[in-house]
Structure formats: structure tokens, C-alpha cells
Design an enzyme around this catalytic site. Structure first.
Site, mmCIF file in Angstrom:
data_model
loop_
_atom_site.group_PDB
_atom_site.id
_atom_site.type_symbol
_atom_site.label_atom_id
_atom_site.label_comp_id
_atom_site.label_asym_id
_atom_site.label_seq_id
_atom_site.Cartn_x
_atom_site.Cartn_y
_atom_site.Cartn_z
ATOM 1 N N GLY A 46 0.836 -1.183 0.000
ATOM 2 C CA GLY A 46 0.000 0.000 0.000
ATOM 3 C C GLY A 46 0.872 1.234 0.000
ATOM 4 O O GLY A 46 2.047 1.179 0.385
ATOM 5 N N GLN A 51 3.137 9.887 1.246
ATOM 6 C CA GLN A 51 4.422 9.178 1.125
ATOM 7 C C GLN A 51 5.165 9.519 -0.161
ATOM 8 O O GLN A 51 6.342 9.196 -0.292
ATOM 9 C CB GLN A 51 4.206 7.663 1.193
ATOM 10 C CG GLN A 51 3.726 7.189 2.552
ATOM 11 C CD GLN A 51 3.571 5.683 2.581
ATOM 12 O OE1 GLN A 51 2.567 5.149 2.147
ATOM 13 N NE2 GLN A 51 4.582 4.982 3.069
ATOM 14 N N CYS A 88 6.583 -0.390 6.821
ATOM 15 C CA CYS A 88 6.154 0.783 6.050
ATOM 16 C C CYS A 88 7.302 1.256 5.180
ATOM 17 O O CYS A 88 8.445 1.320 5.647
ATOM 18 C CB CYS A 88 5.734 1.880 7.032
ATOM 19 S SG CYS A 88 5.236 3.411 6.233
ATOM 20 N N LEU A 89 6.992 1.589 3.942
ATOM 21 C CA LEU A 89 8.039 2.046 3.029
ATOM 22 C C LEU A 89 8.687 3.340 3.515
ATOM 23 O O LEU A 89 9.810 3.644 3.150
ATOM 24 C CB LEU A 89 7.471 2.255 1.619
ATOM 25 C CG LEU A 89 6.953 0.987 0.909
ATOM 26 C CD1 LEU A 89 6.410 1.343 -0.463
ATOM 27 C CD2 LEU A 89 8.041 -0.070 0.799
ATOM 28 N N GLU A 131 -2.829 2.620 5.769
ATOM 29 C CA GLU A 131 -2.753 3.681 4.751
ATOM 30 C C GLU A 131 -3.619 4.883 5.127
ATOM 31 O O GLU A 131 -3.225 6.028 4.914
ATOM 32 C CB GLU A 131 -3.144 3.150 3.369
ATOM 33 C CG GLU A 131 -2.282 2.006 2.850
ATOM 34 C CD GLU A 131 -0.785 2.277 2.924
ATOM 35 O OE1 GLU A 131 -0.358 3.434 2.833
ATOM 36 O OE2 GLU A 131 -0.034 1.301 3.112
ATOM 37 N N HIS A 134 -1.934 7.251 7.428
ATOM 38 C CA HIS A 134 -1.001 8.179 6.768
ATOM 39 C C HIS A 134 -1.692 9.498 6.403
ATOM 40 O O HIS A 134 -1.070 10.554 6.420
ATOM 41 C CB HIS A 134 -0.448 7.567 5.478
ATOM 42 C CG HIS A 134 0.736 6.666 5.683
ATOM 43 N ND1 HIS A 134 1.923 7.109 6.208
ATOM 44 C CD2 HIS A 134 0.916 5.347 5.418
ATOM 45 C CE1 HIS A 134 2.793 6.098 6.258
ATOM 46 N NE2 HIS A 134 2.207 5.011 5.788
HETATM 47 ZN ZN ZN Z 1 3.076 3.172 5.648
#
Ligand code: ZN
Length: 153
Positions: A46, A51, A88-89, A131, A134
């Protein structure tokens, strides 16, 4: 389509609240296409617009081969609880356990401005919650049961 740079934890942009999408136009489609490509490029499940540096309420997810774009999403139902590790990226290699609802229903708009409803359990519910957080400037490390391990690093 283009892979965009992922904003990392420590950048205050990740802590801001995103604004609703108002125009379902080509700029939005380009953003969604880029988010999709960036998510796959980074092996993510996701990705939320903040991001990639855009403070708009849209996310893309891919859980077990189900790809979805959620614009102005809102959770309308949740039930049960489930504890699993998340990553998380924007956070990097740290993974930590987070308590999430076991199942949920989310209402959102697609890229053309049509409203739809998505329901799911386990990983899908977890991914949607992660998500959507975020979009409100919340990162999983804030609510992780293992956050002490992260923040003492
Ligand atoms: Zn994340």
C-alpha cells in the site's frame, strides 16, 4: 507513469493531515498511476499520497492480488481485533506489531469520482487502516506494541 521518491520518517510532511481530493481529473490520475508504480517498485502492499509528498486523501493498495485505489476514504464499520507485524516504506527495515480491527468496511471514491464500498478482513483491513492513518499524519510506529524498540534506537 513514473516512480516517485518515497518520503521517509523524520520528514514533517508525513505528520501533516491530508486534504480531500476535489477534482477527479488528469492530475489525480497521474498521481494514482505514479503511486501504483512506486508501490510495486518498492514491493509495498500500500502507499498513501503523503508518502510521495502529496497531501491529498488518496491511497493505493494491493492485498493478495486485489488492487484498489481509495480516494477520500472513510471507514464505516469495523469489528474484532487482530495483532500482526507491520512495516512501512517510509519507515525502513523496522517491523512491529500493531493492533488493528479484524474486519472493516470502507467507503471511498474511485478515480472517476464514483463512490464504492470495500469490505475485508485480516490483511486487507490492516492495510487499509495503515494507509488511512497516513492521511492523518499517523505512522504505524506511533501505535505499535513494539514502539519502545523503535524509538530507543
Ligand atoms: Zn506506511
Amino acid at each position: 507513469m513514473a516512480v516517485r521518491k518515497i518520503v521517509k520518517i523524520g520528514d514533517e510532511l508525513l505528520r501533516k493531515k491530508s486534504k480531500p481530493v476535489k477534482h477527479f481529473d488528469e492530475d489525480l490520475w497521474e498521481l494514482l498511476d505514479d503511486m501504483k508504480e512506486s508501490m510495486y517498485k518498492n514491493d509495498g502492499m500500500g502507499l498513501a499520497a503523503p508518502q510521495v509528498g502529496v497531501l491529498r486523501r488518496c491511497v493505493v493498495i494491493d492485498v493478495n492480488g486485489l488492487y484498489a485505489e481509495l480516494i477520500n476514504p472513510k471507514i464505516t464499520f469495523q469489528d474484532g481485533e487482530d495483532i500482526e507485524e507491520e512495516g512501512c516504506l517510509s519507515v525502513g527495515s523496522f517491523h512491529g506489531r500493531v493492533k488493528r480491527p479484524y474486519k472493516l468496511t470502507v467507503e471511498a471514491y474511485d478515480r472517476y469520482g464514483y463512490q464504492f464500498v470495500l469490505s475485508g478482513e485480516k490483511m486487507l483491513a490492516r492495510c487499509v487502516c495503515h494507509e488511512l492513518d497516513h492521511l492523518d499524519g499517523i505512522l504505524f510506529v506511533d501505535k505499535s506494541l513494539d514502539k519502545d524498540k523503535y524509538f530507543k534506537k
